[in-house]
Design an enzyme around this catalytic site. Structure first.
Site, short mmCIF file in Angstrom:
data_model
loop_
_atom_site.label_atom_id
_atom_site.label_comp_id
_atom_site.label_asym_id
_atom_site.label_seq_id
_atom_site.Cartn_x
_atom_site.Cartn_y
_atom_site.Cartn_z
N GLU A 102 -15.51 8.32 5.51
CA GLU A 102 -16.62 7.43 5.14
C GLU A 102 -16.88 7.52 3.64
O GLU A 102 -16.83 8.61 3.05
CB GLU A 102 -17.87 7.86 5.93
N CYS A 111 -25.25 2.37 5.04
CA CYS A 111 -25.48 3.55 4.19
C CYS A 111 -24.56 3.54 2.97
O CYS A 111 -24.96 3.95 1.88
CB CYS A 111 -25.28 4.82 4.99
N HIS A 131 -34.20 10.91 11.53
CA HIS A 131 -33.93 10.55 10.12
C HIS A 131 -35.21 10.33 9.31
O HIS A 131 -35.15 9.75 8.23
CB HIS A 131 -33.08 9.27 10.00
N HIS A 188 -20.80 16.25 11.67
CA HIS A 188 -20.92 15.01 10.91
C HIS A 188 -20.71 15.29 9.41
O HIS A 188 -21.40 16.13 8.82
CB HIS A 188 -22.32 14.44 11.17
N GLY A 229 -32.44 16.16 11.83
CA GLY A 229 -31.04 16.18 12.25
C GLY A 229 -30.09 15.81 11.13
O GLY A 229 -28.98 16.32 11.05
N CYS A 256 -19.63 7.41 2.10
CA CYS A 256 -20.74 8.35 1.85
C CYS A 256 -20.27 9.80 1.89
O CYS A 256 -20.83 10.64 1.19
CB CYS A 256 -21.83 8.20 2.91
N GLU A 275 -18.29 10.85 13.40
CA GLU A 275 -18.03 10.67 11.96
C GLU A 275 -17.83 12.04 11.32
O GLU A 275 -18.47 12.40 10.33
CB GLU A 275 -19.22 9.95 11.30
O1 FUB Z 1 -27.08 8.44 9.61
C1 FUB Z 1 -27.27 7.97 8.31
C2 FUB Z 1 -25.94 7.59 7.74
O2 FUB Z 1 -25.37 6.54 8.50
C3 FUB Z 1 -24.91 8.67 7.80
O3 FUB Z 1 -24.90 9.52 6.71
C4 FUB Z 1 -23.66 7.92 7.94
O4 FUB Z 1 -22.59 8.70 8.41
C5 FUB Z 1 -24.04 6.82 8.88
O5 FUB Z 1 -24.00 7.26 10.18
ZN ZN Z 2 -22.08 5.66 4.57
#
Ligand code: FUB
Ligand code: ZN
Length: 647
Positions: free
Chosen positions: A340, A420, A144, A272, A195, A342, A324
């Site tokens: 989610e 997040c 990340h 994801h 990733g 997000c 997810e």
């Molecule tokens: O991995 C970063 C964020 O946290 C993702 O976008 C969400 O799904 C959560 O896993």
């Molecule tokens: Zn989120």
């Protein structure tokens, strides 16, 4: 197409002003206190798993430690930095249309810490700086680092735009310079991508903001390189093991990472959900800046796969907690889903980009669906509690006892270990003004019916409406002749348009093209009847069921207002008897939809099965509320889809 700067869009809508005020006055100050660990709140893990970080945020403390301003160890997820960046972005967005000395001073202080945390060579990621400096850019399958860089870029742009204070933008540019040095097709450069996608879309924003084409090229590189060498991540793991840098030896799931082939060859929404949709947003952004037919076809196919097979009626996406992630088509369980916040936000972003490439009604439909349902449900009406997962059906007892529902919270927590969603909610809702209008030469696109004033460079336009509750929109325009594009909402009935100093040139596929002269006045009238939504028969979870929609809102029932939700049977012929009762509650927003229906009698004897027993139905009334407001009145069962029944 271009968006308008936020200082040109003045929102006058009661509905949205309330949200903007809530975010500025409650959400952002509260979120900062949590990020600084200044208040004691219940920070829950996002699902039942004792190994997940929880208990505190520590996000700002991580920066302080990296800056040498405090002592200690990194705590929290390896992407915890992004929580802080999203908070700054929200502040930047708010400050673009309204000054707020307190918020600005607080953001300046946080930014000052970030400046000090950045390394001399531009690198910035507190997790790797503090814990694994030797593994920088070497564990991209999970790291990340570039995801956080993407959020840094977005925050930096928003804050620079608002204040002209370039400190964070300098940090972002220096980090990007470091990234450009390390990544690329050159010799000794890393030929792989993070990733978790995010930097791609952010780099395009940085290109738009600075005009520097190298940022666009870098975004193109990250989209191109992904999945090019399908062994890339596994090779990284092997090298780290061989060099004794890490003992991690995971088997990389390329589908989860959307790295099983290059994005331009991907035609399905897999893996994801947030990653998938941030990537798709980045791809669509690239297509509109530098057209690429292969990439566009991939965007179109991914879009279709989502909206025709994988999207919930609330605009939620991601059917499973495992990864997810997206699953196969029509597989939309209502009570174990992920949805989610997000991911819904990312779908809004993707839809908006797709609309800008080809302004079709379906993109606005999805934006509206996801905004008024799956995104707004992400936060409580007090602006201080947040859902990560947005279920369409909650049985409190089952959520407490069934381990397959360990991720389905029955109340919005104060905060989450993986946080997040809360700052993503804040930055997205505070940017609402950005989604209402677009322009392209002498064309104005009015996407959402939200009362507001738009001050263009050579024109002004005003929308007066009580929408989402009212049924008329009055648009007045002053300026040179232009073309205005409007949408006939897919749920509306008896849509009518009347014009003064304006002329409807075309009304096709629910898109209305209007020629505007100076002092044009357009009045739209429509009805928002209660509608029964049926899903494709292939969605096994919804066979024989309907959901209720009125205007842009999906409705749901809670046990707070009803009892034994599974016993209600809705008769399609009764839908038009639904009446709305306004109820002033703590937040002044609750509108209850009272729907005559039937209810199956409960069995008197405690037994599980019977032979040849038809249901005994009695007349009843179901009290529904807009889905986004569920869970604001305490723990409750909740349901969106109801069985059809009764005569
Ligand atoms: O991995 C970063 C964020 O946290 C993702 O976008 C969400 O799904 C959560 O896993
Ligand atoms: Zn989120």
């Amino acid at each position: 197409m271009k968006t308008f700067d936020l200082n040109r869009v003045v929102i006058t809508s009661n509905f949205w002003q309330k949200y903007l005020r809530l975010i500025r006055k409650e959400t952002l100050p509260y979120q900062l206190q949590v990020l600084k660990d200044d208040i004691v709140v219940d920070v829950q893990a996002e699902r039942k798993d004792d190994s997940l970080p929880a208990g505190k945020s520590h996000a700002i403390e991580n920066f302080k430690i990296a800056a040498g301003l405090a002592e200690g160890e990194h705590f929290g997820w390896f992407f915890q930095d992004s929580d802080v960046y999203k908070w700054i972005e929200s502040v930047g967005v708010i400050l673009q249309s309204q000054s707020d000395a307190d918020l600005e001073a607080q953001a300046d202080e946080v930014i000052d810490t970030i400046v000090q945390a950045q390394e001399d060579d531009g690198y910035l990621n507190t997790y790797f700086q503090l814990k694994y400096p030797k593994l920088k850019y070497r564990q991209l399958y999970f790291s990340h680092e570039l995801y956080c860089a993407g959020h840094l870029i977005e925050a930096a742009i928003a804050y620079d735009k608002a204040t002209g204070k370039g400190a964070l933008l300098d940090v972002a540019k220096r980090f990007v310079a470091n990234i450009s040095e390390h990544f690329g097709y050159g010799p000794n450069q890393i030929q792989g991508a993070d990733g978790h996608q995010e930097i791609e879309l952010a780099l395009v924003k940085l290109y738009d903001y600075t005009g520097d084409k190298s940022y666009l090229r870098l975004a193109q590189f990250f989209i191109d390189v992904r999945g090019k060498d399908v062994d890339f991540y596994q090779k990284e793991v092997a090298t780290n093991l061989a060099e004794g840098l890490s003992e991690d030896n995971p088997v990389i799931d390329l589908t989860y990472l959307q790295a099983y082939k290059q994005p331009k060859h991907q035609h399905h929404a897999v893996g994801h959900a947030v990653r998938m949709l941030y990537m798709a947003t980045g791809m669509a952004k690239l297509v509109s800046r530098d057209f690429d037919s292969e990439l566009y076809q991939a965007c179109l196919d991914i879009w279709d796969d989502i909206v025709k097979r994988k999207m919930y009626v609330t605009g939620g996406v991601g059917s499973t907690v495992r990864g997810e992630a997206f699953v196969g088509g029509y597989d939309l369980p209502n009570d174990t889903m992920y949805c989610e916040t997000c991911a819904s936000i990312a779908l809004l972003y993707f839809a908006y980009e797709m609309f800008q490439i080809s302004p079709k009604a379906e993109y606005i439909d999805v934006m509206e669906r996801v905004l008024y349902n799956g995104i707004l449900s992400g936060a409580a009406a007090d602006g201080k509690h947040f859902f990560y997962v947005n279920p369409l059906e909650v049985d409190v007892d089952s959520c407490h006892h069934n381990p397959d529902k360990g991720h389905v919270k029955t109340r919005r927590p104060d905060w989450l270990g993986c946080a997040c969603c809360p700052p993503n909610f804040a930055r997205t809702i505070s940017s609402i003004g950005q989604y209402i209008y677009l322009e392209s030469k002498d064309k104005i696109y009015l996407n959402f019916y939200i009362a507001s004033r738009l001050n263009g460079k050579d024109f002004s336009l005003e929308q007066k409406t009580d929408f989402p509750f009212g049924n008329t929109v009055e648009i007045t325009y002053h300026g040179p002749c232009k073309t205005l594009y409007l949408q006939e909402p897919y749920w509306s009935k008896d849509f009518m348009i009347t014009c003064e100093n304006a002329q409807v040139l075309q009304h096709e596929h629910r898109r209305v093209k209007v020629f505007l002269e100076d002092r044009a006045k357009i009045i739209l009238r429509f009805k928002q009847p209660a509608l029964a939504v049926t899903s494709n028969p292939k969605v096994r979870e919804n066979i024989g069921k309907i959901a209720i929609q009125k205007g842009p809102f999906i409705y749901c029932a809670q046990t707070i207002q009803n009892s034994d939700l599974k016993c209600y049977r809705i008769n399609l012929k009764m839908i038009n008897q639904a009446i709305v009762e306004e109820k002033t509650d703590d937040f002044g927003m609750l509108k209850i939809l009272k729907l005559p229906c039937y209810k199956a009698d409960l069995w008197q004897k405690e037994e599980l099965y019977r032979f040849n027993h038809g249901e005994t139905l009695s007349l009843s009334e179901l009290h529904l509320i807009p889905y986004y407001l569920w869970g604001n009145q305490g723990e409750t069962d909740m349901q969106v889809w109801f069985s059809i029944g009764g005569k």
